[in-house]
Enzyme design. Structure first.
Site, PDB file in Angstrom:
ATOM      1  CD  GLU A 205      35.458  43.341  49.479  1.00  0.00           C
ATOM      2  OE1 GLU A 205      36.152  44.000  50.280  1.00  0.00           O
ATOM      3  OE2 GLU A 205      35.752  42.192  49.109  1.00  0.00           O
ATOM      4  CE  LYS A 338      38.769  35.992  51.807  1.00  0.00           C
ATOM      5  NZ  LYS A 338      39.308  36.171  50.427  1.00  0.00           N
TER       6      LYS A 338
END
Length: 428
Positions: A205, A338
């Site tokens: 990430e 999400k």
């Protein structure tokens, strides 16, 4: 003027930021307007997430998505032809019914979500509106961002069990001002880690993945970096963690195997308390207990809900039914959102509404396997998500989202509303 309808839905296999196959979808309307979406995927996944359809076999390590692509190009395309792209609930309900399973496992959540997102994008274009305006109207708010700058757990090959160490700008005059503060701390952190003798390779990430001994060392590095960048911990920049406790929970003995220790629920709470006492700028913890450890999560919520934000991810998987259960049990005080955990835009919006109705904060989230698609940046603004996490200010698939938010802020002009967190947490 004739109303535009869906003329064609087409998918192909592309690759995400980890080099794994994923689904790209194009929805073409009868007037020639095209909406596009690219589907992310996670490394750390909850048991109750909607099912990504992978091909199996030897090709691409079994991770190919040609079956999902074919499902879009045949069954889903046939079912959606002629439908109104502006009726998102009907589009999503049609695909859910067509799939016929409780977890979207037949057609694939990656197929269904790609179409759901691309339809929203096409409808926004058809209305000559940016996506955030089409989905959210006029009363919009720029989110507060959380940036994963030290990666551990499933997101990095190092010795840190806690998965994410994030920084967030709690003091800012604009989104740009807050983001610049984060960038300054990020670059300072690299120098701090180098001075500590650590390598500064990047995790999935965009955060650094130093081979540290424990989480306390990671927090110390963040604390020092905030100060060296010229800011005050807790006043200007705060810290948040994604513990992802399901990945250090041992189902056989029912205990948490963390940094060489074997801990009960109570001992894990004591461990977290030690971190909170040492680092009062730590304001949010995600998944501090295993997704099936209801007793541990509820007890921790009862004792800590007025001290920190407790974010539920694997515990609810963006599923309104699981969130409703968590609310009644008294678990957590914030929902991680999400899109690919539940698999449609409509169901994601339902989970956000349920969170708000019950006083839960919401944090819109990327996945560790991302693409250049900026849908969630527009989405976070559209739903007044309050909070957004989409990685460090590094790696183009992460930075694309932040650059999109900078564009949105410019479009909204002066006087745009900013989300601030915490507003109920004592940082003194």
């Amino acid at each position: 003027m004739l109303k535009s309808v869906i003329e064609n839905v087409h998918a192909l296999e592309i690759f995400d930021s980890r080099g794994n196959p994923t689904v790209e979808v194009f929805v073409t309307l009868s007037n020639g307007v095209v909406g596009k979406a690219e589907v992310p995927s996670g490394a750390s996944t909850g048991e109750n997430e909607a099912v990504e359809l992978r091909d199996g076999g030897s090709r691409l390590g079994g991770k190919g998505v040609m079956n999902a692509v074919n499902n879009v190009n045949t069954e889903i395309n046939d079912a959606l032809k002629g439908l109104d792209p502006h009726d998102q609930p009907n589009i999503d309900a049609t695909m859910i019914a067509l799939d016929g399973t409780p977890n979207k496992g037949r057609l694939g959540a990656n197929a269904i979500l790609g179409v759901s997102m691309a339809t929203a994008a096409a409808a926004a274009k058809d209305n000559h509106q940016p996506l955030y305006r089409y989905l959210g109207g006029t009363d919009l708010e720029m989110p507060q961002t959380f940036h994963n700058v030290i990666n551990g757990g499933e997101h990095a090959d190092n010795g840190i069990d806690i998965q994410e160490f994030m920084i967030t700008p709690v003091a800012k005059t604009s989104f740009r001002d807050g983001f610049e503060k984060i960038v300054n701390v990020y670059h300072t952190l690299k120098k701090v880690l180098e001075d500590m003798g650590y390598e500064t390779g990047l995790g999935d990430e965009g955060g650094f993945a130093p081979n540290m001994k424990n989480s306390e060392e990671a927090l110390k590095a963040l604390h020092e970096s905030i100060i060296k960048a010229g800011y005050k911990p807790g006043e200007d920049i705060a810290i948040a963690c994604d513990c992802a406790a399901s990945y250090f929970y041992n189902k056989e003995d029912g205990k948490y195997h963390l940094e060489g220790k074997v801990l009960t629920d109570e001992e894990l709470a004591d461990y977290y308390d030690k971190l909170l006492d040492e680092f009062p700028e730590l304001i949010s913890m995600e998944d501090p207990y295993d997704e099936n450890d209801v007793e541990g999560m509820v007890k921790f919520t009862q004792s800590h809900k007025d001290r920190i934000q407790i974010v539920l991810d694997d515990f609810i998987c963006t599923n309104p039914k699981l969130l409703n259960k968590a609310i009644h049990e008294g678990a957590g005080n914030a929902s991680l959102i999400k899109l690919n955990q539940i698999g449609t835009v409509t169901e994601t919006l339902e989970t956000i509404r349920l969170s708000r109705k019950n006083g839960y904060n919401t944090m819109i989230s990327h996945r560790s396997g991302e693409t250049g698609d900026t849908f969630i940046a527009d989405f976070a603004v559209a739903v007044n998500g309050g909070q957004l996490k989409t990685g460090a200010p590094a790696r183009s698939e992460r930075v694309e989202k932040y650059n999109r938010l900078l564009e949105i802020e410019e479009e909204l002009g002066k006087g745009e509303r900013l989300a601030f967190f915490p507003d109920n947490v004592d940082l003194d």
